[in-house]
Design a protein around this motif. Sequence first.
Motif, PDB file in Angstrom:
ATOM      1  N   SER A   1      -7.450   3.207  14.223  1.00 34.77           N
ATOM      2  CA  SER A   1      -7.767   3.607  12.845  1.00 34.77           C
ATOM      3  C   SER A   1      -6.517   4.162  12.175  1.00 34.77           C
ATOM      4  CB  SER A   1      -8.889   4.651  12.819  1.00 34.77           C
ATOM      5  OG  SER A   1      -8.491   5.838  13.468  1.00 34.77           O
ATOM      6  N   ILE A   2      -6.404   3.898  10.871  1.00 34.62           N
ATOM      7  CA  ILE A   2      -5.246   4.387  10.129  1.00 34.62           C
ATOM      8  C   ILE A   2      -5.686   4.949   8.778  1.00 34.62           C
ATOM      9  CG2 ILE A   2      -3.540   2.861  11.202  1.00 34.62           C
ATOM     10  CD1 ILE A   2      -3.737   1.055   8.730  1.00 34.62           C
ATOM     11  N   ALA A   3      -4.947   5.950   8.313  1.00 36.29           N
ATOM     12  CA  ALA A   3      -5.095   6.463   6.953  1.00 36.29           C
ATOM     13  C   ALA A   3      -3.840   6.060   6.196  1.00 36.29           C
ATOM     14  CB  ALA A   3      -5.248   7.977   6.961  1.00 36.29           C
ATOM     15  N   ILE A   4      -4.009   5.541   4.985  1.00 38.91           N
ATOM     16  CA  ILE A   4      -2.862   5.056   4.211  1.00 38.91           C
ATOM     17  C   ILE A   4      -2.743   5.852   2.917  1.00 38.91           C
ATOM     18  CG2 ILE A   4      -1.706   3.038   3.234  1.00 38.91           C
ATOM     19  CD1 ILE A   4      -3.620   1.260   4.782  1.00 38.91           C
ATOM     20  N   GLY A   5      -1.512   6.263   2.593  1.00 41.83           N
ATOM     21  CA  GLY A   5      -1.273   6.969   1.337  1.00 41.83           C
ATOM     22  C   GLY A   5       0.136   7.499   1.261  1.00 41.83           C
ATOM     23  N   GLY A   6       0.419   8.264   0.211  1.00 45.48           N
ATOM     24  CA  GLY A   6       1.736   8.876   0.059  1.00 45.48           C
ATOM     25  C   GLY A   6       1.843  10.162   0.858  1.00 45.48           C
ATOM     26  N   PHE A   7       0.783  10.968   0.819  1.00 40.10           N
ATOM     27  CA  PHE A   7       0.634  12.182   1.635  1.00 40.10           C
ATOM     28  C   PHE A   7       1.722  13.222   1.404  1.00 40.10           C
ATOM     29  CE2 PHE A   7      -1.461   8.840   4.377  1.00 40.10           C
ATOM     30  CZ  PHE A   7      -2.743   9.151   3.948  1.00 40.10           C
ATOM     31  N   ASP A   8       2.265  13.282   0.196  1.00 35.14           N
ATOM     32  CA  ASP A   8       3.208  14.354  -0.093  1.00 35.14           C
ATOM     33  C   ASP A   8       2.434  15.663  -0.217  1.00 35.14           C
ATOM     34  OD1 ASP A   8       5.553  15.688  -0.634  1.00 35.14           O
ATOM     35  OD2 ASP A   8       5.493  15.268  -2.787  1.00 35.14           O
TER      36      ASP A   8
ATOM     37  N   LYS B   1      -2.124  -8.503   6.391  1.00 35.97           N
ATOM     38  CA  LYS B   1      -1.609  -9.273   7.524  1.00 35.97           C
ATOM     39  C   LYS B   1      -0.557  -8.463   8.286  1.00 35.97           C
ATOM     40  CE  LYS B   1       0.782 -13.572   8.747  1.00 35.97           C
ATOM     41  NZ  LYS B   1       1.552 -14.741   8.236  1.00 35.97           N
ATOM     42  N   LEU B   2       0.303  -7.774   7.548  1.00 38.11           N
ATOM     43  CA  LEU B   2       1.325  -6.918   8.165  1.00 38.11           C
ATOM     44  C   LEU B   2       0.671  -5.827   9.006  1.00 38.11           C
ATOM     45  CD1 LEU B   2       4.294  -5.870   8.400  1.00 38.11           C
ATOM     46  CD2 LEU B   2       3.819  -4.498   6.351  1.00 38.11           C
ATOM     47  N   LEU B   3      -0.374  -5.217   8.482  1.00 40.34           N
ATOM     48  CA  LEU B   3      -1.072  -4.160   9.214  1.00 40.34           C
ATOM     49  C   LEU B   3      -1.685  -4.706  10.499  1.00 40.34           C
ATOM     50  CD1 LEU B   3      -2.918  -2.197   6.364  1.00 40.34           C
ATOM     51  CD2 LEU B   3      -0.714  -1.692   7.426  1.00 40.34           C
ATOM     52  N   LYS B   4      -2.306  -5.868  10.413  1.00 43.44           N
ATOM     53  CA  LYS B   4      -2.952  -6.467  11.589  1.00 43.44           C
ATOM     54  C   LYS B   4      -1.922  -6.856  12.647  1.00 43.44           C
ATOM     55  CE  LYS B   4      -6.663  -7.380  12.331  1.00 43.44           C
ATOM     56  NZ  LYS B   4      -7.656  -6.609  13.117  1.00 43.44           N
ATOM     57  N   GLU B   5      -0.754  -7.269  12.198  1.00 43.68           N
ATOM     58  CA  GLU B   5       0.303  -7.633  13.143  1.00 43.68           C
ATOM     59  C   GLU B   5       0.876  -6.396  13.837  1.00 43.68           C
ATOM     60  OE1 GLU B   5       3.072  -9.769  10.744  1.00 43.68           O
ATOM     61  OE2 GLU B   5       1.998 -11.690  10.906  1.00 43.68           O
ATOM     62  N   GLU B   6       1.055  -5.340  13.079  1.00 40.99           N
ATOM     63  CA  GLU B   6       1.667  -4.139  13.642  1.00 40.99           C
ATOM     64  C   GLU B   6       0.670  -3.298  14.435  1.00 40.99           C
ATOM     65  OE1 GLU B   6       4.339  -1.861  11.418  1.00 40.99           O
ATOM     66  OE2 GLU B   6       5.541  -3.595  10.846  1.00 40.99           O
ATOM     67  N   TYR B   7      -0.600  -3.372  14.058  1.00 45.87           N
ATOM     68  CA  TYR B   7      -1.662  -2.619  14.744  1.00 45.87           C
ATOM     69  C   TYR B   7      -2.767  -3.604  15.138  1.00 45.87           C
ATOM     70  CZ  TYR B   7       0.954   0.885  12.147  1.00 45.87           C
ATOM     71  OH  TYR B   7       1.975   1.644  11.619  1.00 45.87           O
ATOM     72  N   PRO B   8      -2.541  -4.386  16.195  1.00 46.99           N
ATOM     73  CA  PRO B   8      -3.430  -5.499  16.552  1.00 46.99           C
ATOM     74  C   PRO B   8      -4.857  -5.091  16.882  1.00 46.99           C
ATOM     75  CG  PRO B   8      -1.809  -5.084  18.290  1.00 46.99           C
ATOM     76  CD  PRO B   8      -1.390  -4.286  17.117  1.00 46.99           C
ATOM     77  N   ASN B   9      -5.088  -3.833  17.244  1.00 49.44           N
ATOM     78  CA  ASN B   9      -6.445  -3.385  17.575  1.00 49.44           C
ATOM     79  C   ASN B   9      -7.056  -2.514  16.478  1.00 49.44           C
ATOM     80  OD1 ASN B   9      -6.881  -4.523  20.278  1.00 49.44           O
ATOM     81  ND2 ASN B   9      -5.081  -3.300  20.806  1.00 49.44           N
TER      82      ASN B   9
END
Length: 280
Positions: A16-23, A84-92
Amino acid sequence: MKKNFSTLVNKNTITSIAIGGFDGMHAAHQKLFEKLDENGAILSIESGYANLTPKSYRQEYSKYPIYYYVLENIKHLEGKEFIKLLKEEYPNLKKIVVGFDFCFGKGRKNCVTELKELFNGEVEVLDEVKIDTIAVHSRVIREYLKEGNIKIANKLLGKEYKIYGKHIKGQGLGAKSFVPTINLFVEEFLLPNEGVYATKTILNNKEYNSITFLGHRVTTDGSYAVETHILDKNIKNEEFVVQIKFFEKLRDNKKFDSFDNLKKQILLDIDKANSYLENI
């Protein structure tokens, strides 16, 4: 202190991933991170404007590994290409967590609806977070800091605002004419409004009650300074990097007619800081 877990975690284990700027890694961001599972990670998009928790300073405020993606390097990707980039870098990868206003892809033309369509896993979207009717956003926190309203900024952050600075040589007037101070050069962090603050200064991983001035030294040489005085202790600082946590603004910056009047005010400031900090 900062930690860098990114090189210690195999991306194949991340689900699982959280995506954002997170400043700022503020209260709303922390709500987002609560939605991650035990094999979660944070993807921080580096726009170049982060100044609440610049660069890898964010890692200090999360147990999850943080991976940094420079916006300039990925902003050309269409929505499908980004997924696609996310799936390649985090295959699971099975779950993506984002805020309600998240957009991605070239020209930011893809948002939450498209994310749910393009990603073949779970997408969890966090609603806008408010504290005392104030929407929690990095841009809002910046404005409160610029006004010197530390209390509200800290409430939205969910912690005390903290900066890092490099110890530099000062005027030399403090120890001779006023009180000894540690002078700092602060590069990447947003500095609060000019004035005097009740703070805690961290040296050698120990916190000390302190009083901090930041602003133009209008009574002496007129130059901009960030200087902190440790209360009730004679600390000889040999640390190159110093941390300061802000608690309350005590007064605005002002010009005094004489060094004597300035010294009297400094002593009053110290008493006020002591009274405030001893109740924390």
